[in-house]
Design an enzyme around this catalytic site. Structure first.
Site, mmCIF file in Angstrom:
data_model
loop_
_atom_site.group_PDB
_atom_site.id
_atom_site.type_symbol
_atom_site.label_atom_id
_atom_site.label_comp_id
_atom_site.label_asym_id
_atom_site.label_seq_id
_atom_site.Cartn_x
_atom_site.Cartn_y
_atom_site.Cartn_z
ATOM 1 N N TYR A 1 0.877 -1.181 0.000
ATOM 2 C CA TYR A 1 0.000 0.000 0.000
ATOM 3 C C TYR A 1 0.910 1.226 0.000
ATOM 4 C CZ TYR A 1 -4.257 2.632 1.238
ATOM 5 O OH TYR A 1 -5.340 3.478 1.241
ATOM 6 N N TYR B 1 -4.856 4.909 -7.777
ATOM 7 C CA TYR B 1 -5.100 4.855 -6.332
ATOM 8 C C TYR B 1 -6.538 4.441 -6.100
ATOM 9 C CZ TYR B 1 -5.872 6.505 -1.526
ATOM 10 O OH TYR B 1 -6.205 6.599 -0.200
#
Lengths: 392, 161
Positions: A289, A339
Site C-alpha cells: 500500500y 489509487y
C-alpha cells in the site's frame, strides 16, 4: 495451532480507473461486479455472498447495502459493509476467505469503488477535507493538517532524522513505480520518470513532492473469493489465499507513527505467515500500500525484507525495480498506476499470480505478499496469495 | 489589513468530556495536561491512564516547554485560514512532560526548522479563543522576526490579539 484456509480468488473485475468520468461510485461498483463475473465464468446466481466497501471520505455514498438489489444478487448467505479505511479491501478478502472455508458461502464477491474526481474535482479537494474531529486530536486541523500527505510527511521526516533516509530514496520509490507502470496498460502515468523529474515535481507537503503521492482515480474493483472445491468449470486459475493477518495498534493521539507502523505490521505478519506456513524468503513479490513513497520503505523494513533504516538504499539499489530481486508494486502501485486504496495492490497481485501481467510479468510469481494500510498507520492488513495451496 | 492577510479563523476542535478542561484552560492561555495519580504518566484528553488504566487523573499545568518531534512544510491551502501563509509549517511537538500535540512553529523560518529543536508555547488568538503554537526557545516572545511577518495568517492573528 492454526487452521488452513480453503479459499481462492476466482474473479477480478476492474472498472473505470480513470481521472474524471461521469459515474457515481455505486455504478462503477456494479460494472466491476459484472466484469468479475465475466472474468470468472461464474453466473450471477452462483453468488451467495456480497461484501462492500467505500472510501472513508467518499464523495457519494452509493456503495451501500442497496447495491445488492442493484446488482441483482438474490438470496445471499453473507452481506456486509466493511469499513477499515485503507484496509477495507483486504478485510473483505479475509472475511470472504473465512466464509467460504467454513461453508457459510461458496462464492463471495468483494467490491470497492470510489469516484473522488467526479465532476472535475482535484485530489486535494476530494481528500483534503476536514472531518469534524473532537478532542485534542482535532488540533491537527487547527494546525493546517488536512489531507494525509502532511501526516505521512511528518512520519517520513522522522525516518530521515532517525535513519538517514534521504529525499532521493523517496524519489527512487517513485521512479521504480513508474518503470513498472510503463509496462501496465491500465496505469494512469506511463511516461518515463527520472530522479531529476522527481526533484522537479512541485512540493506538496515536504519532504513529499508531487511524485511521492498517490494518483487518485475514479474506479471500482471487484474480487470474487470462492471455495477451493468450487472451481470446476471456471475460467481462471485459482489464486489461493494462503494466509491473512491484521494489526490495529490503537496508539492514541500524537502517537509515534513509527511505533504504530511497527505494531500493526508485526501482528499482521506473524498471523499471516504462520497461517500460510511459509517464510519471508519464499515471497516472490510484494504489493504494498504505497499511497506515499515512504510507506513502501516502512513496509519493506517492517516485513523484514531489509533492516530498519535500510529500505532507502535497498530500493535505490534496484532491488524492487523491474529485474530486481524483490519486485514491488509491479503495476505502478498507487504512485503511477491508480489509487483505489486497498484494491490496488490486491488487483495487481492477482494478475501476477495468475501469470497474466504481460510485459511486466514476474518470472517467479508463485507467492505474493499484499498489504493494506489505513489511517496514519492505525490499521494494517495483509494477505499472502499463492498459485498453489498451502502445504499440509 | 494588507493584501495577502486572511481573516479566516483556523478550525477549532470540538470538545469532548475528556478534553474539555484542556480547551477551557486554553481560553485562559494555559496549557494543561493530565497526570495519572497512580503511575505518574502524562497525557492529554483521555478518560483513563494509557499506561495503567487508572481513572484517577489530575490536570496539571504544562511548563510549555517542548521539542520539535517532526514537521512538514505544506504547499497546498486546504482551508482559507491558511491560504495566505502557503507554504506554512505544521508540526508535532513533544512537551517536556511527554505528551505530543499537533501545532505550528512561529518565529522561525521554515528552512531553519530542525527535529529536536527546543520550543516554548505561545498562545495565539483565534477568534474568541487561543491556539497553542510554539516558537524556538532562544527567541523571546514578542521579538519581531522577519520570518514571522512573512506569514500572513500569523501576522493577522497577532494583529487581532
Amino acid at each position: 495451532m492454526s487452521a488452513t484456509l480453503s479459499a481462492a480468488i476466482s474473479g477480478l473485475g476492474m472498472a473505470g480507473l480513470v481521472r474524471n468520468q461521469p459515474l457515481e461510485a455505486g455504478d462503477l461498483a456494479l460494472q466491476a461486479i459484472d466484469l468479475a463475473l465475466a472474468d470468472s465464468g461464474l453466473q450471477r446466481s452462483d453468488m451467495d455472498g456480497l461484501l462492500l466497501a467505500q472510501s472513508p471520505v467518499a464523495s457519494d455514498k452509493s456503495v451501500n447495502l442497496k447495491l445488492q438489489q442493484r446488482a441483482r444478487l438474490r438470496n445471499l448467505s453473507l452481506l456486509q459493509v466493511v469499513e477499515g479505511e485503507g484496509t477495507s479491501a483486504l478485510q473483505m478478502l479475509h472475511t470472504a476467505a473465512f466464509a467460504v472455508t467454513c461453508g457459510m458461502a461458496r462464492h463471495v464477491v468483494c467490491v470497492f469503488a470510489d469516484a473522488p474526481l467526479r465532476g472535475g474535482r482535484t485530489g486535494a479537494q476530494a481528500f483534503g477535507t476536514a472531518k469534524s474531529l473532537s478532542g485534542v486530536a482535532g488540533l491537527r486541523y487547527s494546525s493546517g493538517i488536512f489531507g494525509a500527505p502532511a501526516l505521512f510527511a511528518m512520519s517520513a521526516r522522522r525516518h530521515m532524522a532517525l535513519y538517514g533516509t534521504r529525499p532521493e530514496h523517496f524519489g527512487t520509490v517513485a521512479v521504480a513505480a513508474r518503470a513498472w507502470a510503463s509496462m501496465n496498460p491500465r496505469a494512469v502515468f506511463r511516461d518515463p520518470l527520472t530522479l531529476e523529474d522527481y526533484f522537479a515535481g512541485r512540493p506538496i507537503a515536504e519532504p513529499f513532492r508531487l511524485h511521492d503521492c498517490a494518483i487518485p482515480v475514479d474506479g471500482g474493483i471487484a474480487v470474487i473469493v470462492s471455495a477451493v472445491d468450487a472451481f470446476t468449470g471456471l475460467k481462471q486459475p485459482p489464486v489461493h489465499i494462503l494466509g491473512v493477518g491484521q494489526g490495529h495498534p490503537a496508539t492514541v493521539q500524537h502517537r509515534d507513527a513509527e511505533d504504530s507502523a511497527h505494531a500493526g505490521v508485526g501482528r499482521a505478519r506473524t498471523t499471516a505467515f504462520a497461517m500460510a506456513r511459509i517464510s519471508l524468503a519464499e515471497v516472490d513479490m510484494a504489493h504494498l500500500y504505497d499511497a506515499f513513497t515512504y510507506m513502501s520503505l516502512v513496509a519493506l523494513e517492517e516485513y523484514g525484507f531489509c533492516a530498519r533504516g535500510e529500505a532507502g538504499p535497498f530500493v535505490a539499489g534496484g532491488n524492487t525495480s523491474p529485474g530486481g530481486s524483490l519486485p514491488v508494486n509491479t503495476g505502478g502501485g498507487h504512485l503511477s498506476g491508480y489509487y483505489l486504496q486497498g484494491m490496488t495492490p490486491l488487483s495487481e497481485a492477482i494478475i501476477q499470480v495468475r501469470g497474466q501481467a504481460g510485459a511486466r510479468q514476474c518470472k517467479r510469481h508463485d507467492v505474493a505478499l499484499v498489504t493494506n494500510v489505513g489511517g496514519n498507520f492505525d490499521y494494517h492488513a495483509c494477505a499472502i496469495l499463492g498459485s498453489r495451496e498451502t502445504r499440509p | 489589513m494588507t493584501d495577502g492577510i486572511s481573516p479566516a479563523l483556523r478550525p477549532f476542535p470540538l470538545q469532548d468530556s475528556s478534553s474539555e478542561p484542556f480547551f477551557r484552560a486554553l481560553e485562559k492561555r494555559m496549557l494543561m495536561i493530565q497526570r495519572c495519580t497512580g503511575c505518574g504518566s502524562t497525557q492529554i484528553g483521555e478518560s483513563s491512564c494509557r499506561h495503567c488504566e487508572s481513572a484517577s487523573l489530575d490536570w496539571i499545568e504544562s511548563s510549555g516547554l517542548a521539542t520539535l518531534y517532526s514537521f512538514t512544510i505544506v504547499h497546498i491551502a486546504y482551508h482559507p485560514s491558511f491560504s495566505a501563509g502557503v507554504p506554512y509549517n505544521a508540526a508535532i511537538v513533544e512537551l517536556a512532560e511527554g505528551p505530543r500535540l499537533f501545532s505550528n512553529i512561529i518565529g522561525c523560518a521554515n528552512e531553519d526548522l530542525r527535529i529536536g529543536m527546543e520550543l516554548t508555547v505561545e498562545f495565539v488568538s483565534n477568534g474568541p479563543g487561543y491556539l497553542p503554537d510554539f516558537r524556538p526557545l532562544e527567541q523571546a516572545p514578542g521579538a519581531e522576526q522577519g520570518a514571522w511577518q512573512q506569514h500572513g495568517h500569523f501576522t493577522a492573528r497577532r494583529a487581532s490579539a
